[in-house]
Scaffold this motif. Sequence first.
Motif, mmCIF file in Angstrom:
data_model
loop_
_atom_site.group_PDB
_atom_site.id
_atom_site.type_symbol
_atom_site.label_atom_id
_atom_site.label_comp_id
_atom_site.label_asym_id
_atom_site.label_seq_id
_atom_site.Cartn_x
_atom_site.Cartn_y
_atom_site.Cartn_z
ATOM 1 N N LEU A 1 24.561 2.349 18.642
ATOM 2 C CA LEU A 1 23.325 2.423 17.855
ATOM 3 C C LEU A 1 22.825 1.036 17.475
ATOM 4 N N SER A 2 23.745 0.163 17.135
ATOM 5 C CA SER A 2 23.374 -1.204 16.767
ATOM 6 C C SER A 2 22.766 -1.943 17.958
ATOM 7 N N GLU A 3 23.389 -1.769 19.144
ATOM 8 C CA GLU A 3 22.885 -2.430 20.350
ATOM 9 C C GLU A 3 21.490 -1.927 20.722
ATOM 10 N N LEU A 4 21.221 -0.640 20.474
ATOM 11 C CA LEU A 4 19.928 -0.047 20.820
ATOM 12 C C LEU A 4 18.866 -0.290 19.749
ATOM 13 N N GLY A 5 19.294 -0.785 18.588
ATOM 14 C CA GLY A 5 18.361 -1.025 17.491
ATOM 15 C C GLY A 5 18.038 0.219 16.682
ATOM 16 N N TYR A 6 18.903 1.248 16.775
ATOM 17 C CA TYR A 6 18.670 2.510 16.072
ATOM 18 C C TYR A 6 19.603 2.720 14.879
#
Length: 455
Positions: free
Chosen positions: A190-195
């Motif tokens: 989620l952090s990598e996707l910006g979510y």
Amino acid sequence: MFTYPPIPLLATETTANLGPMILAGVLLSLIVIYLASKLGGEISRALNLPPVLGELVGGVVVGASALHLLVFPESGASATDSVLMSFLQLVAGLTPEALPEVFNTQSEVISVLAEIGVIILLFEIGLESDIRELKEVGYQAAIVAVVGVVAPFTAGTVGLMLLFHVPTIPAIFAGAALTATSIGITSKVLSELGYLKSKEGQIIVGAAVIDDVLGIIVLAVVASLAKTGTVDILNVVYLIVSATVFLLGSIFLGKFFNKSFVAVSDLLQTRGKLVIPALIFAFFMAFLANIIQLEAILGAFAAGLVLDETDKRKELDQQVVPIADILVPVFFVSVGAKVNLGVLNPFVAENRAGLIIATFLIVVAIIGKIITGWTVTGQEKINRLAIGIGMIPRGEVGLVFAGIGSASGVLSQSLEAAIIVMVILTTFMAPPLLRFAFKEPAQTVEKLQNADVAN
């Protein structure tokens, strides 16, 4: 007056003389464990997967499934199956007569280190589980978490008993292994996707945190059932109530304990003035849980939750990490080493039933979590599929279930292997599926949500 027969001096001397051989066996085992964990972890990290998964696979490679460098008698292996014992015979002159005793004792030492490793792991997880976040995630995350525990547990347990005629205790244990959710894996993606800060991200992470707490309670209950070997409704109720009261009571009393803990650590002047009192507290809580028929790991987890509230949490977290780095890999590699994936070989007729069970567990593991997304109400444009997928990975939490089940001896080889396969596949598939579920860039979704608020 009754007198005991004298113990032959030769036997005592022989046992004492085996000490160096036992130590050599333990040291060789640790070398294999750390090499497997490091190589597996690095390869897994390079593939953008959690390192703990690599440690598990590394254990599978060096264990009963492949190289036989690390095998255990409780898994049905004998001293002659161990490549390390053969190596000791070759280079250190270990006699065939002493071989079984050295093998059994060396295996016991590694198993004890693995048990301490899982206690440290749950203590560390407790330190990282912020109670304040549990209070703030709201009822939506709580509903997602509860459904994500109840649905796979019920479907898995009932399905194994009715469709495959698995005995009650092993079926309950396998069903419990389906309840876990790895917050570390999901939050990283989620952090990598910006979510991570989106509505979906907040619900997923909040539900995973609550899921962990519920999962630890479930694990404490089923592990205690495994010790008794019978399912008594009154005993089950007692275990659930005692585990819940123990956890909540520890958190409540921790508010009064925290100041005393900080005061004591400030008074001490020697090395380890913070981490040693913390470990004393963690081990005491683990001991306390153990003597009231709960699992020791529940006490360690409660200790972590209590000390998470202190002002020295960040400093303590940093000091526990090196200890976990030393002991936790022993647990994960040992779990992998005890699994014989050969029992799922489809080309052997008697193994096909185990393979079918593994397929069943994987299907239940996926569906049981995906449906949680549709329990979210009052959010019209929320990505329910993403929420369900975000709850799929079992990761290190699922491995804890498998490890405790293996140590208790209630799981058959095929059922244990099926659980391990389920953990591996759900952990592998979650990151790409989560990326697929979030097709829109995070910035676009955020703009749409802001526009809805403005209108």
